[in-house]
Motif scaffolding. Structure first.
Motif, mmCIF file in Angstrom:
data_model
loop_
_atom_site.group_PDB
_atom_site.id
_atom_site.type_symbol
_atom_site.label_atom_id
_atom_site.label_comp_id
_atom_site.label_asym_id
_atom_site.label_seq_id
_atom_site.Cartn_x
_atom_site.Cartn_y
_atom_site.Cartn_z
ATOM 1 N N HIS A 12 -17.889 -22.682 -11.937
ATOM 2 C CA HIS A 12 -17.453 -21.340 -11.552
ATOM 3 C C HIS A 12 -15.983 -21.142 -11.912
ATOM 4 C CE1 HIS A 12 -21.068 -20.624 -9.128
ATOM 5 N NE2 HIS A 12 -20.952 -21.883 -8.740
ATOM 6 N N HIS A 13 -15.688 -19.994 -12.498
ATOM 7 C CA HIS A 13 -14.304 -19.577 -12.774
ATOM 8 C C HIS A 13 -13.505 -20.629 -13.557
ATOM 9 C CE1 HIS A 13 -14.914 -16.102 -10.211
ATOM 10 N NE2 HIS A 13 -15.441 -16.924 -9.307
ATOM 11 N N GLU A 14 -14.148 -21.307 -14.479
ATOM 12 C CA GLU A 14 -13.452 -22.308 -15.301
ATOM 13 C C GLU A 14 -12.856 -21.618 -16.529
ATOM 14 O OE1 GLU A 14 -13.002 -25.459 -14.492
ATOM 15 O OE2 GLU A 14 -14.339 -25.500 -12.755
ATOM 16 N N ASP A 15 -11.651 -22.017 -16.893
ATOM 17 C CA ASP A 15 -11.007 -21.495 -18.101
ATOM 18 C C ASP A 15 -10.921 -22.623 -19.115
ATOM 19 O OD1 ASP A 15 -9.552 -20.330 -20.095
ATOM 20 O OD2 ASP A 15 -7.940 -19.615 -18.791
ATOM 21 N N TYR A 16 -11.890 -22.626 -20.034
ATOM 22 C CA TYR A 16 -11.966 -23.703 -21.028
ATOM 23 C C TYR A 16 -11.014 -23.472 -22.193
ATOM 24 C CZ TYR A 16 -15.948 -25.153 -18.277
ATOM 25 O OH TYR A 16 -16.745 -25.558 -17.240
ATOM 26 N N THR A 17 -10.242 -22.394 -22.150
ATOM 27 C CA THR A 17 -9.222 -22.195 -23.190
ATOM 28 C C THR A 17 -8.026 -23.085 -22.913
ATOM 29 O OG1 THR A 17 -8.193 -20.339 -22.021
ATOM 30 C CG2 THR A 17 -9.942 -19.806 -23.600
ATOM 31 N N ASN A 18 -7.836 -23.466 -21.665
ATOM 32 C CA ASN A 18 -6.733 -24.358 -21.284
ATOM 33 C C ASN A 18 -7.168 -25.819 -21.257
ATOM 34 O OD1 ASN A 18 -4.929 -22.211 -20.901
ATOM 35 N ND2 ASN A 18 -5.707 -21.850 -18.845
ATOM 36 N N THR A 19 -8.290 -26.081 -20.623
ATOM 37 C CA THR A 19 -8.854 -27.428 -20.549
ATOM 38 C C THR A 19 -10.232 -27.376 -21.191
ATOM 39 O OG1 THR A 19 -7.704 -27.774 -18.451
ATOM 40 C CG2 THR A 19 -9.464 -29.322 -19.006
ATOM 41 N N PRO A 20 -10.397 -27.952 -22.377
ATOM 42 C CA PRO A 20 -11.677 -27.837 -23.086
ATOM 43 C C PRO A 20 -12.854 -28.404 -22.291
ATOM 44 C CG PRO A 20 -9.977 -28.729 -24.521
ATOM 45 C CD PRO A 20 -9.409 -28.714 -23.137
ATOM 46 N N LEU A 21 -14.003 -27.801 -22.504
ATOM 47 C CA LEU A 21 -15.246 -28.302 -21.927
ATOM 48 C C LEU A 21 -15.491 -29.711 -22.451
ATOM 49 C CD1 LEU A 21 -17.889 -27.507 -20.314
ATOM 50 C CD2 LEU A 21 -18.859 -26.950 -22.552
ATOM 51 N N LYS A 22 -15.863 -30.620 -21.577
ATOM 52 C CA LYS A 22 -16.159 -31.992 -22.002
ATOM 53 C C LYS A 22 -17.358 -31.974 -22.931
ATOM 54 C CE LYS A 22 -14.369 -34.137 -17.832
ATOM 55 N NZ LYS A 22 -14.680 -34.817 -16.581
ATOM 56 N N GLU A 23 -17.229 -32.667 -24.060
ATOM 57 C CA GLU A 23 -18.329 -32.721 -25.015
ATOM 58 C C GLU A 23 -19.487 -33.477 -24.387
ATOM 59 O OE1 GLU A 23 -19.225 -34.653 -29.318
ATOM 60 O OE2 GLU A 23 -17.333 -33.559 -29.112
ATOM 61 N N GLY A 24 -20.668 -32.882 -24.503
ATOM 62 C CA GLY A 24 -21.819 -33.557 -23.924
ATOM 63 C C GLY A 24 -23.075 -32.723 -23.945
ATOM 64 N N ASP A 25 -24.064 -33.226 -23.234
ATOM 65 C CA ASP A 25 -25.342 -32.557 -23.076
ATOM 66 C C ASP A 25 -25.388 -31.977 -21.678
ATOM 67 O OD1 ASP A 25 -25.836 -33.639 -25.537
ATOM 68 O OD2 ASP A 25 -27.372 -35.050 -24.876
ATOM 69 N N TYR A 26 -25.615 -30.651 -21.591
ATOM 70 C CA TYR A 26 -25.664 -29.948 -20.318
ATOM 71 C C TYR A 26 -27.089 -29.470 -20.109
ATOM 72 C CZ TYR A 26 -20.585 -30.028 -20.459
ATOM 73 O OH TYR A 26 -19.275 -30.444 -20.509
ATOM 74 N N GLU A 27 -27.728 -29.965 -19.059
ATOM 75 C CA GLU A 27 -29.116 -29.616 -18.811
ATOM 76 C C GLU A 27 -29.265 -28.973 -17.438
ATOM 77 O OE1 GLU A 27 -33.467 -31.801 -18.943
ATOM 78 O OE2 GLU A 27 -31.842 -32.539 -20.212
ATOM 79 N N VAL A 28 -29.892 -27.804 -17.414
ATOM 80 C CA VAL A 28 -30.127 -27.020 -16.202
ATOM 81 C C VAL A 28 -28.817 -26.800 -15.439
ATOM 82 C CG1 VAL A 28 -31.687 -26.683 -14.249
ATOM 83 C CG2 VAL A 28 -32.380 -28.199 -16.087
ATOM 84 N N CYS A 29 -27.789 -26.446 -16.175
ATOM 85 C CA CYS A 29 -26.481 -26.155 -15.581
ATOM 86 C C CYS A 29 -26.245 -24.648 -15.584
ATOM 87 C CB CYS A 29 -25.363 -26.845 -16.368
ATOM 88 S SG CYS A 29 -25.402 -28.655 -16.249
ATOM 89 N N SER A 30 -25.370 -24.191 -14.709
ATOM 90 C CA SER A 30 -25.009 -22.772 -14.710
ATOM 91 C C SER A 30 -23.494 -22.638 -14.834
ATOM 92 C CB SER A 30 -25.517 -22.067 -13.453
ATOM 93 O OG SER A 30 -24.819 -22.501 -12.317
ATOM 94 N N PHE A 31 -23.108 -21.639 -15.616
ATOM 95 C CA PHE A 31 -21.701 -21.318 -15.836
ATOM 96 C C PHE A 31 -21.510 -19.868 -15.396
ATOM 97 C CE2 PHE A 31 -22.925 -24.564 -18.850
ATOM 98 C CZ PHE A 31 -21.867 -25.461 -18.834
#
Length: 190
Positions: A12-31
């Motif tokens: 929730h309310h993450e700003d990936y422009t400042n801290t990049p999303l961790k590279e990986g596999d995301y399964e049944v996740c919500s953003f």
């Protein structure tokens, strides 16, 4: 080192422009309310993920996998889906703005774009059999050698589709907007 695996996570309310999303596999996740604009999502895999009220505009999608992902009320300007991993590619976009995005040569039957803004989107060479464009704004969208058989355009507006250059057998159109099939002939309809 292999990709990290994330399952059943809620972001929730993450700003990936400042801290990049961790590279990986995301399964049944919500953003929800996350900012991915102008970020690099290359090689990430999203399976059965939901994106709600997110901004993904101009994100890099090289080999990004979207499998059974849904986008609701998202800003998705200028995305090049052609660069995504094609295996299992499946998205649903409702109330989204995908203007200036590219779906060139993708095989995406049954894709649902309901109530979305799809202005200046390139659908050339795509297979969109049974796609749902209900109540979409398709101003300046490009349909060139596109398979739109049994697609649903009811309530869609501002489209221009040349029936001679595209497959449209069984497609559904609203009578009020059917003039978009006749633009090529430069005729006036009252």
């Amino acid at each position: 080192m292999g990709n990290q695996f994330f399952e059943d996570e809620n972001y929730h309310h993450e700003d990936y422009t400042n801290t990049p999303l961790k590279e990986g596999d995301y399964e049944v996740c919500s953003f929800t309310n996350c900012n991915f604009s102008n970020t690099n999502l290359a090689a990430n895999k999203f399976i059965e993920c939901d994106f709600i009220d997110c901004d993904l505009s101009n994100a890099l999608l090289n080999k990004t996998a979207f499998q059974d992902c849904s986008f609701t009320n998202c800003k998705m300007l200028g995305l090049n889906f052609e660069k995504c991993e094609s295996f299992g590619f499946s998205i649903k976009a409702t109330h989204c703005n995908l203007s200036h995005s590219i779906f060139y040569n993708l095989k995406i039957p049954n894709t649902d774009f309901q109530y979305s803004k799809l202005q200046n989107v390139d659908f050339s060479e795509a297979i969109l059999v049974k796609a749902n464009f209900q109540d979409c704004d398709l101003q300046n969208a490009i349909f060139q050698n596109t398979n739109l058989e049994s697609a649903d355009f009811r309530g869609a507006m501002n489209y221009s589709i040349n029936p001679e250059d595209n497959k449209i057998a069984g497609a559904k159109f609203s009578l009020s907007e059917v003039r978009g099939l006749l633009d090529k002939y430069n005729i006036k309809i009252d």
